[in-house]
Design an enzyme around this catalytic site. Structure first.
Site, mmCIF file in Angstrom:
data_model
loop_
_atom_site.group_PDB
_atom_site.id
_atom_site.type_symbol
_atom_site.label_atom_id
_atom_site.label_comp_id
_atom_site.label_asym_id
_atom_site.label_seq_id
_atom_site.Cartn_x
_atom_site.Cartn_y
_atom_site.Cartn_z
ATOM 1 N N ARG A 164 0.713 -1.101 0.056
ATOM 2 C CA ARG A 164 -0.187 0.024 0.006
ATOM 3 C C ARG A 164 0.886 1.260 -0.165
ATOM 4 N NH1 ARG A 164 -2.594 -3.284 3.528
ATOM 5 N NH2 ARG A 164 -4.632 -3.721 3.312
ATOM 6 N N THR A 244 11.522 4.832 5.365
ATOM 7 C CA THR A 244 10.551 5.005 6.263
ATOM 8 C C THR A 244 9.749 3.689 6.729
ATOM 9 O OG1 THR A 244 9.165 5.448 4.467
ATOM 10 C CG2 THR A 244 9.868 7.300 5.323
ATOM 11 N N SER A 245 10.703 2.529 6.639
ATOM 12 C CA SER A 245 10.081 1.137 7.016
ATOM 13 C C SER A 245 10.329 1.042 8.257
ATOM 14 C CB SER A 245 10.402 0.166 6.050
ATOM 15 O OG SER A 245 11.623 0.079 5.940
ATOM 16 N N ARG A 246 11.662 0.101 8.449
ATOM 17 C CA ARG A 246 12.222 -0.146 9.797
ATOM 18 C C ARG A 246 13.597 -0.157 9.630
ATOM 19 N NH1 ARG A 246 8.004 0.428 11.463
ATOM 20 N NH2 ARG A 246 6.536 -0.816 12.839
ATOM 21 N N GLU A 275 15.958 2.225 18.155
ATOM 22 C CA GLU A 275 15.388 3.510 18.472
ATOM 23 C C GLU A 275 14.838 3.519 20.083
ATOM 24 O OE1 GLU A 275 11.539 3.868 16.163
ATOM 25 O OE2 GLU A 275 12.820 3.606 14.181
ATOM 26 N N HIS A 293 10.966 8.767 13.481
ATOM 27 C CA HIS A 293 9.906 7.940 13.376
ATOM 28 C C HIS A 293 8.551 8.422 13.328
ATOM 29 C CE1 HIS A 293 8.558 3.470 13.688
ATOM 30 N NE2 HIS A 293 7.688 3.947 12.876
#
Ligand code: 8YV
Length: 331
Positions: A164, A244-246, A275, A293
């Site tokens: 998506r 912007t995922s992990r 993080e 994040h």
């Protein structure tokens, strides 16, 4: 209608403070134990929570590993994650205990794609550096050679992970006159590719031909360190990487080395391996834009995520399959 062995008002423990509207709805609908302090639960508090609740509502800041799941009480039947990524939850251990896991897909797609696009524009055009120049009082006025960056129009964007969010990024890229190539576990139907203006390529082609690479895949054992020293060496020295995922999709040490040596031109990161710790070497690099994040951090998105969590819990209470059940590992 009540379903045998399903409490009409289940006890739910929510590990983080959520937005007011969501907490109010949860309070009305469930026996909700809400965290009104804006901090993560300690491990001991999490252990106490799983021992005595029907539903746990965790977030990415909670490690729901096999040891924690082993401490779950017999009433824990649903882990209704507030967020789409579930790599902080041991799905296998949950399955062994017949505990369902749900997430919140769909509602944070556009916000995360916006933030991805913001990084795609910010890194080549040096937004972070420009801001620092002004705030540091070091700007000495316009000059023809001042703050030159690279044009994004007409360039090639390589999207890794065409779910998506990847698709929403591709749609935005079209508006900026950017060409998209992509790699995904499964190739998209031709009609969808045509609509997105995106061409399927293998990872070698994507890494060697892209001007900007955007990581939009989930973190799974298959994507862990997908961007390693070898992949980085395939990138051109004027190419940029956006994530912007992990954090774990990138071997952070290898990325830092590639940025330090000029092997790649820059990076825009919203996520990190450990993080909220951010490697000090990243902070020292001028060719990075670093965000905390915040890809899905909009008021609208958080409210919608809360509603998805509530919908999943209500479906479970009603004895029907929660709409966002994470199926991985289930029959
Ligand atoms: C969320 C995210 O805010 O949904 C995700 O997977 O990465 C974030 O955008 C966070 O995970 C909430 O738990």
């Amino acid at each position: 209608m009540t379903v045998p062995d399903r409490p009409a008002r289940p006890k739910i423990i929510v590990t983080r403070e959520l937005t007011d509207g969501v907490m109010q709805r949860m309070d009305e609908l469930f026996e909700a134990q809400l965290n009104r302090e804006d901090r993560a639960l300690t491990r001991a508090e999490l252990e106490a929570a799983v021992a005595d609740t029907d539903v746990l509502v965790p977030t990415i800041t909670d490690r729901i590993d096999a040891d924690l799941i082993a401490k779950a009480g017999p009433r824990l039947k649903l882990i209704a994650n507030f967020g789409v990524g579930v790599d902080h939850i041991d799905l296998h251990a949950a399955r062994e205990r017949r505990i369902l896991v749900t997430n919140t897909p769909g509602v944070l797609t556009e916000d995360t794609a916006d933030m991805t696009m913001a990084l795609i524009l910010s890194v080549p055009r040096r937004l972070g550096e420009g801001e620092k120049l002004i705030r540091g009082g070091a700007w000495d006025g316009w000059k023809p050679s001042g703050m030159l960056g690279h044009r994004v129009n007409g360039k090639t964007l390589g999207i890794v992970g065409m779910g998506r969010i990847g698709r929403a990024v591709a749609r935005r890229a079209q508006g900026f006159g950017i060409r998209t190539i992509y790699h995904n576990r499964h190739r998209l139907p031709e009609g969808v590719e045509a609509e997105l203006g995106a061409r399927f390529v293998d990872l070698d082609t994507l890494f060697s031909q892209s001007d900007i690479i955007s990581l939009n895949c989930p973190h799974t054992p298959e994507t862990h360190h997908l961007v390693n020293a070898n992949r980085l060496s395939q990138m051109r020295s004027d190419a940029y990487l956006v994530n912007t995922s992990r954090g774990e999709v990138i071997d952070e040490d290898a990325l830092i080395a590639a940025l330090q040596s000029g092997q790649i031109a820059g990076a825009g990161l919203d996520v990190y391996v450990n993080e909220p710790h951010v490697d000090a070497r990243l902070l020292d690099l001028p060719n990075t834009v670093l965000l905390p994040h915040m890809g899905s951090a909009t008021y609208e998105g958080r409210a919608a995520m809360g509603e998805r969590v509530i919908a999943n819990i209500r479906a479970w209470v009603d004895g029907i399959r929660p709409p966002d059940q994470v199926l991985e590992g289930w029959d």
